[in-house]
Design an enzyme around this catalytic site. Structure first.
Site, PDB file in Angstrom:
ATOM      1  N   ARG A 157       0.859  -1.194   0.000  1.00 49.16           N
ATOM      2  CA  ARG A 157       0.000   0.000   0.000  1.00 49.16           C
ATOM      3  C   ARG A 157       0.883   1.228   0.000  1.00 49.16           C
ATOM      4  O   ARG A 157       0.649   2.191  -0.715  1.00 49.16           O
ATOM      5  CB  ARG A 157      -0.934  -0.027   1.197  1.00 49.16           C
ATOM      6  CG  ARG A 157      -2.214  -0.840   1.004  1.00 49.16           C
ATOM      7  CD  ARG A 157      -1.969  -2.244   0.443  1.00 49.16           C
ATOM      8  NE  ARG A 157      -3.168  -3.032   0.297  1.00 49.16           N
ATOM      9  CZ  ARG A 157      -3.640  -3.874   1.217  1.00 49.16           C
ATOM     10  NH1 ARG A 157      -2.994  -4.077   2.368  1.00 49.16           N
ATOM     11  NH2 ARG A 157      -4.745  -4.552   0.990  1.00 49.16           N
ATOM     12  N   ASP A 186       0.209  -7.206  -3.473  1.00 47.80           N
ATOM     13  CA  ASP A 186      -1.182  -6.875  -3.172  1.00 47.80           C
ATOM     14  C   ASP A 186      -1.791  -6.132  -4.362  1.00 47.80           C
ATOM     15  O   ASP A 186      -1.122  -5.928  -5.384  1.00 47.80           O
ATOM     16  CB  ASP A 186      -1.280  -6.044  -1.877  1.00 47.80           C
ATOM     17  CG  ASP A 186      -2.548  -6.406  -1.093  1.00 47.80           C
ATOM     18  OD1 ASP A 186      -3.639  -6.311  -1.691  1.00 47.80           O
ATOM     19  OD2 ASP A 186      -2.452  -6.784   0.084  1.00 47.80           O
ATOM     20  N   HIS A 256      -6.428 -10.469  -3.646  1.00 50.69           N
ATOM     21  CA  HIS A 256      -5.487  -9.333  -3.597  1.00 50.69           C
ATOM     22  C   HIS A 256      -4.485  -9.430  -4.748  1.00 50.69           C
ATOM     23  O   HIS A 256      -3.275  -9.242  -4.557  1.00 50.69           O
ATOM     24  CB  HIS A 256      -4.780  -9.285  -2.246  1.00 50.69           C
ATOM     25  CG  HIS A 256      -5.689  -8.844  -1.127  1.00 50.69           C
ATOM     26  ND1 HIS A 256      -6.144  -7.543  -1.008  1.00 50.69           N
ATOM     27  CD2 HIS A 256      -6.240  -9.531  -0.102  1.00 50.69           C
ATOM     28  CE1 HIS A 256      -6.920  -7.445   0.070  1.00 50.69           C
ATOM     29  NE2 HIS A 256      -7.022  -8.638   0.625  1.00 50.69           N
ATOM     30  N   ASP A 319      -6.421 -14.518   2.316  1.00 51.58           N
ATOM     31  CA  ASP A 319      -7.518 -13.747   2.910  1.00 51.58           C
ATOM     32  C   ASP A 319      -8.317 -13.021   1.829  1.00 51.58           C
ATOM     33  O   ASP A 319      -7.835 -12.797   0.719  1.00 51.58           O
ATOM     34  CB  ASP A 319      -6.973 -12.704   3.906  1.00 51.58           C
ATOM     35  CG  ASP A 319      -6.018 -11.723   3.241  1.00 51.58           C
ATOM     36  OD1 ASP A 319      -5.191 -12.183   2.425  1.00 51.58           O
ATOM     37  OD2 ASP A 319      -6.107 -10.518   3.501  1.00 51.58           O
ATOM     38  N   GLU A 320      -9.540 -12.670   2.195  1.00 53.45           N
ATOM     39  CA  GLU A 320     -10.370 -11.725   1.438  1.00 53.45           C
ATOM     40  C   GLU A 320     -10.356 -12.011  -0.071  1.00 53.45           C
ATOM     41  O   GLU A 320      -9.991 -11.155  -0.863  1.00 53.45           O
ATOM     42  CB  GLU A 320      -9.897 -10.295   1.721  1.00 53.45           C
ATOM     43  CG  GLU A 320     -10.021  -9.929   3.196  1.00 53.45           C
ATOM     44  CD  GLU A 320      -9.506  -8.527   3.515  1.00 53.45           C
ATOM     45  OE1 GLU A 320     -10.108  -7.875   4.383  1.00 53.45           O
ATOM     46  OE2 GLU A 320      -8.510  -8.086   2.905  1.00 53.45           O
ATOM     47  N   TRP A 386      -6.481 -13.588  12.202  1.00 50.56           N
ATOM     48  CA  TRP A 386      -6.561 -12.115  12.175  1.00 50.56           C
ATOM     49  C   TRP A 386      -7.966 -11.608  12.433  1.00 50.56           C
ATOM     50  O   TRP A 386      -8.149 -10.544  13.005  1.00 50.56           O
ATOM     51  CB  TRP A 386      -6.011 -11.568  10.850  1.00 50.56           C
ATOM     52  CG  TRP A 386      -6.901 -11.720   9.647  1.00 50.56           C
ATOM     53  CD1 TRP A 386      -7.018 -12.816   8.850  1.00 50.56           C
ATOM     54  CD2 TRP A 386      -7.776 -10.726   9.107  1.00 50.56           C
ATOM     55  NE1 TRP A 386      -7.920 -12.581   7.840  1.00 50.56           N
ATOM     56  CE2 TRP A 386      -8.393 -11.296   7.975  1.00 50.56           C
ATOM     57  CE3 TRP A 386      -8.100  -9.413   9.452  1.00 50.56           C
ATOM     58  CZ2 TRP A 386      -9.323 -10.604   7.191  1.00 50.56           C
ATOM     59  CZ3 TRP A 386      -9.017  -8.717   8.672  1.00 50.56           C
ATOM     60  CH2 TRP A 386      -9.616  -9.326   7.562  1.00 50.56           C
ATOM     61  N   PHE A 412      -1.794  -2.822  14.228  1.00 51.00           N
ATOM     62  CA  PHE A 412      -1.117  -1.570  14.551  1.00 51.00           C
ATOM     63  C   PHE A 412      -1.450  -0.463  13.533  1.00 51.00           C
ATOM     64  O   PHE A 412      -0.900   0.625  13.610  1.00 51.00           O
ATOM     65  CB  PHE A 412       0.404  -1.788  14.628  1.00 51.00           C
ATOM     66  CG  PHE A 412       0.861  -2.504  15.875  1.00 51.00           C
ATOM     67  CD1 PHE A 412      -0.033  -3.127  16.744  1.00 51.00           C
ATOM     68  CD2 PHE A 412       2.214  -2.558  16.196  1.00 51.00           C
ATOM     69  CE1 PHE A 412       0.395  -3.784  17.892  1.00 51.00           C
ATOM     70  CE2 PHE A 412       2.665  -3.206  17.342  1.00 51.00           C
ATOM     71  CZ  PHE A 412       1.755  -3.823  18.185  1.00 51.00           C
ATOM     72  N   ASP A 413      -2.345  -0.788  12.581  1.00 49.71           N
ATOM     73  CA  ASP A 413      -2.849   0.305  11.724  1.00 49.71           C
ATOM     74  C   ASP A 413      -4.060   0.971  12.380  1.00 49.71           C
ATOM     75  O   ASP A 413      -4.509   2.015  11.908  1.00 49.71           O
ATOM     76  CB  ASP A 413      -3.197  -0.193  10.312  1.00 49.71           C
ATOM     77  CG  ASP A 413      -4.164  -1.372  10.299  1.00 49.71           C
ATOM     78  OD1 ASP A 413      -4.206  -2.143  11.293  1.00 49.71           O
ATOM     79  OD2 ASP A 413      -4.860  -1.545   9.288  1.00 49.71           O
ATOM     80  N   TRP A 461      -0.467  -2.649   8.580  1.00 51.41           N
ATOM     81  CA  TRP A 461      -0.935  -2.354   7.216  1.00 51.41           C
ATOM     82  C   TRP A 461      -0.729  -0.859   6.969  1.00 51.41           C
ATOM     83  O   TRP A 461      -0.813  -0.055   7.914  1.00 51.41           O
ATOM     84  CB  TRP A 461      -2.420  -2.724   7.077  1.00 51.41           C
ATOM     85  CG  TRP A 461      -2.678  -4.182   7.338  1.00 51.41           C
ATOM     86  CD1 TRP A 461      -3.227  -4.729   8.463  1.00 51.41           C
ATOM     87  CD2 TRP A 461      -2.388  -5.278   6.466  1.00 51.41           C
ATOM     88  NE1 TRP A 461      -3.293  -6.104   8.345  1.00 51.41           N
ATOM     89  CE2 TRP A 461      -2.792  -6.462   7.135  1.00 51.41           C
ATOM     90  CE3 TRP A 461      -1.824  -5.375   5.192  1.00 51.41           C
ATOM     91  CZ2 TRP A 461      -2.648  -7.730   6.566  1.00 51.41           C
ATOM     92  CZ3 TRP A 461      -1.688  -6.644   4.626  1.00 51.41           C
ATOM     93  CH2 TRP A 461      -2.093  -7.790   5.295  1.00 51.41           C
ATOM     94  N   THR A 462      -0.495  -0.507   5.711  1.00 44.73           N
ATOM     95  CA  THR A 462      -0.014   0.865   5.497  1.00 44.73           C
ATOM     96  C   THR A 462      -0.860   1.693   4.521  1.00 44.73           C
ATOM     97  O   THR A 462      -0.340   2.604   3.877  1.00 44.73           O
ATOM     98  CB  THR A 462       1.451   0.835   5.003  1.00 44.73           C
ATOM     99  OG1 THR A 462       1.497   0.110   3.762  1.00 44.73           O
ATOM    100  CG2 THR A 462       2.368   0.193   6.019  1.00 44.73           C
ATOM    101  N   GLU A 463      -2.149   1.393   4.426  1.00 46.11           N
ATOM    102  CA  GLU A 463      -2.977   2.238   3.558  1.00 46.11           C
ATOM    103  C   GLU A 463      -2.780   3.719   3.886  1.00 46.11           C
ATOM    104  O   GLU A 463      -2.713   4.568   3.009  1.00 46.11           O
ATOM    105  CB  GLU A 463      -4.457   1.897   3.731  1.00 46.11           C
ATOM    106  CG  GLU A 463      -4.897   0.624   3.030  1.00 46.11           C
ATOM    107  CD  GLU A 463      -4.796  -0.611   3.922  1.00 46.11           C
ATOM    108  OE1 GLU A 463      -4.017  -0.603   4.901  1.00 46.11           O
ATOM    109  OE2 GLU A 463      -5.498  -1.600   3.619  1.00 46.11           O
TER     110      GLU A 463
HETATM  111  C1  ACM Z   1      -6.044  -9.002   6.601  1.00 41.44           C
HETATM  112  O1  ACM Z   1      -6.007  -8.081   7.434  1.00 41.44           O
HETATM  113  N1  ACM Z   1      -6.768  -8.904   5.500  1.00 41.44           N
HETATM  114  C2  ACM Z   1      -5.282 -10.217   6.814  1.00 41.44           C
END
Ligand code: ACM
Ligand code: ZN
Length: 541
Positions: A157, A186, A256, A319-320, A386, A412-413, A461-463
């Site tokens: 990100r 991603d 992703h 995931d997702e 998660w 931690f985001d 995560w760094t969005e």
């Molecule tokens: C995740 O936060 N989608 C693993």
């Protein structure tokens, strides 16, 4: 020998110094006791000695000498002969355990392996930061609760340079974290050079622009990109290894996948019309699970990945993954029929199983996010829990290994304070330092199931995290709390943690020139629900 380079055995009031300010170590060691009246004065020229022919300990000693020069202005020398600062191995200790003894005759760091010695030296760095060069006489013994103590950084990100990644690794090392989970692919960017597939970085490492804030209607209009060459990856892996940190790469599949599909559209069910995403979220563009070419691609990518990363574990995401495109894809539907699968969930399971078989055949093990439980997993897969702890609990009860990284405690985001207006712009949520501290990795598990929990991990995560100052704001002091869960799960005490955190000087030790101190508001957050009490070994400080 000149007097100035002699170790000065000062008759310090060491016991008094210890009593007035007990060692403020994070994580809290199993044992920290005052060990006499007479302490040790470190001075320029003091020799650190290592056993003959132990090149790893020699390097560790040199590293320590560099830290001391930078952090305390102290010039130590490294030698194989006898010196008053001795690093050595004691095989009766656990692999990551250490014993640190300071007395008037010198200082001894003993480790079960070189990693143990390294952790002893991280404690010593913290002691020098607290006491300066006049150390009280003491004995410290420690060993981590968990073998896996990880932190994930999303470099997709937002991209972080090799130097920035190394600074991140330095901060992990100081906290005795031993896994760096590197999120490398991603929707918004593919960040690792794959020689066999150059479009992944020529195309997939760049997006046209980036959404502003979390408003999908406004964009910055600026192209954004970056990737790590294989040479740089090797450099990072070696840098981490010198700090006893294993880099666990994550190559995301089957979701992703936008950046990969933009690079090679034949990897997707539609075969065309993909782009590197410019906003955040979950996207329907995923790898086609029907075509064998997808698996050939994955295996060739993983072939290069395993050559770069010695980690036993390879993370494959999982995931997702929306299943819409699979529902409309003749190839995916044919796969479902031919393999006798019930539905698209089982197709995801097929995908992960097939990749796991390949990894296992190449001597590696698979980790995936907890979605890989859906549709069934093999007994050998490791789950990263998660979406809360449920996935990890289910995995452990089924006899699978799990790593606890629930978003409720380890994301931690998320904001750290109840009033996000005090903080840089973020993704939402609320994970205070107290919340991290209160993580119970064994929640709802019987004692017999505890061994299935390999450890804990924080995810960054760094969005919304676009630079190092912001990254450090998100990381500290929450990483200190995670480190204490990883090392001292059985003896946590929030009040003691708060006091020790207040005493230490992270800016001087993080390895980063711009280290951000914990804000008083985050350090004040209190939560004394430490329900993980396996054994009651009380520290004596
Ligand atoms: C995740 O936060 N989608 C693993
Ligand atoms: Zn398909």
């Amino acid at each position: 020998m000149k007097k100035t380079i002699l170790l000065l055995l000062a008759a310090l009031s060491a016991a008094g110094a210890f009593a007035a300010a007990p060692p403020a170590l994070v994580p809290q060691p199993r044992l920290a006791v005052c060990d006499g009246d007479e302490g040790l004065q470190l001075a320029d020229g003091v020799r650190i000695s290592v056993p003959a022919n132990n090149v790893v300990l020699f390097r560790v000693a040199e590293q320590f000498a560099q830290w001391m020069e930078r952090e305390a202005g102290l010039r130590l020398a490294v030698a194989e002969s006898d010196g008053p600062l001795r690093l050595t191995l004691d095989e009766s200790l656990g692999a990551e355990a250490y014993r640190l003894t300071v007395g008037p005759d010198g200082l001894l760091v003993e480790g079960g392996t070189e990693a143990g010695v390294f952790y002893g030296l991280q404690s010593l760095r913290q002691l020098v930061s607290q006491y300066g060069t006049a150390l009280p006489a003491l004995r410290i013994e420690d060993e981590p609760t968990f073998a896996y103590r990880g932190t994930m950084l999303d470099c997709c990100r937002h991209f972080f340079t090799v130097d920035e990644v190394k600074t991140f690794i330095d901060i992990l090392a100081l906290h005795k974290i031993n896994r760096f989970h590197w999120h490398l692919t991603d929707d918004q960017g593919w960040r690792i050079e794959i020689l066999r597939y150059p479009e992944l970085t020529r195309v997939g490492a760049h997006r046209a622009e980036t959404v502003l804030g979390n408003n999908s209607a406004a964009y910055d209009g600026k192209p954004y990109g970056g990737y790590y060459t294989q040479r740089q990856v090797r450099d990072v892996v070696a840098y981490a290894a010198e700090r006893f940190i294993t880099v666990v790469p994550e190559i995301e599949m089957p979701g992703h996948a936008s950046a990969a599909l933009a690079s090679y559209p034949w990897l997707g069910c539609a075969g065309e019309g993909y782009k590197v995403q410019t906003l955040w979220g979950v996207f329907p563009e995923v790898f086609c699970a029907g075509r064998d070419t997808t698996f050939e691609f994955m295996e060739e990518v993983l072939d290069e990945v395993i050559a770069l990363f010695p980690s036993e574990y390879i993370h494959v995401g999982g995931d997702e993954c929306p299943k819409e495109s699979w529902k409309h894809c003749p190839e995916c539907q044919r796969r479902i029929r031919e393999e006798g699968l019930r539905d698209e969930n089982e197709l995801q399971s097929y995908f992960i199983h097939r990749i796991e078989r390949w990894l296992n055949a190449h001597g590696r093990r698979l980790i995936g996010w907890d979605e890989i439980l859906e549709g069934g997993i093999s007994q050998s897969a490791t789950i990263m829990s998660w979406r809360g702890a449920a996935g990890g609990i289910a995995a452990a009860k089924a006899g699978n290994h799990a790593i606890m990284t629930p978003n409720t405690h380890c994301y931690f985001d998320y904001y750290q304070t109840k009033d996000p207006r005090q903080e840089p712009w973020g993704i939402g949520g609320y994970v205070s330092v107290g919340k991290v501290y209160a993580l119970d990795p064994y929640d709802q598990l019987t004692e017999a199931e505890h061994p299935f929990i390999l450890g804990v991990q924080a995810n960054l995560w760094t969005e919304y995290v676009a630079g190092m100052a912001h990254l450090q704001h998100m990381l500290l002091p929450r990483l200190a709390a995670l480190a204490e869960v990883g090392w001292a799960c059985d003896r946590r005490d929030m009040e003691s943690f708060r006091v020790r955190l207040g005493r230490r000087a992270p800016g001087s030790m993080s390895g980063a020139a711009t280290a951000v101190r914990p804000t008083s508001s985050t350090a004040r957050t209190n939560n004394s629900d430490n329900s993980c009490k396996k054994t009651q070994i009380r520290p004596s400080v």
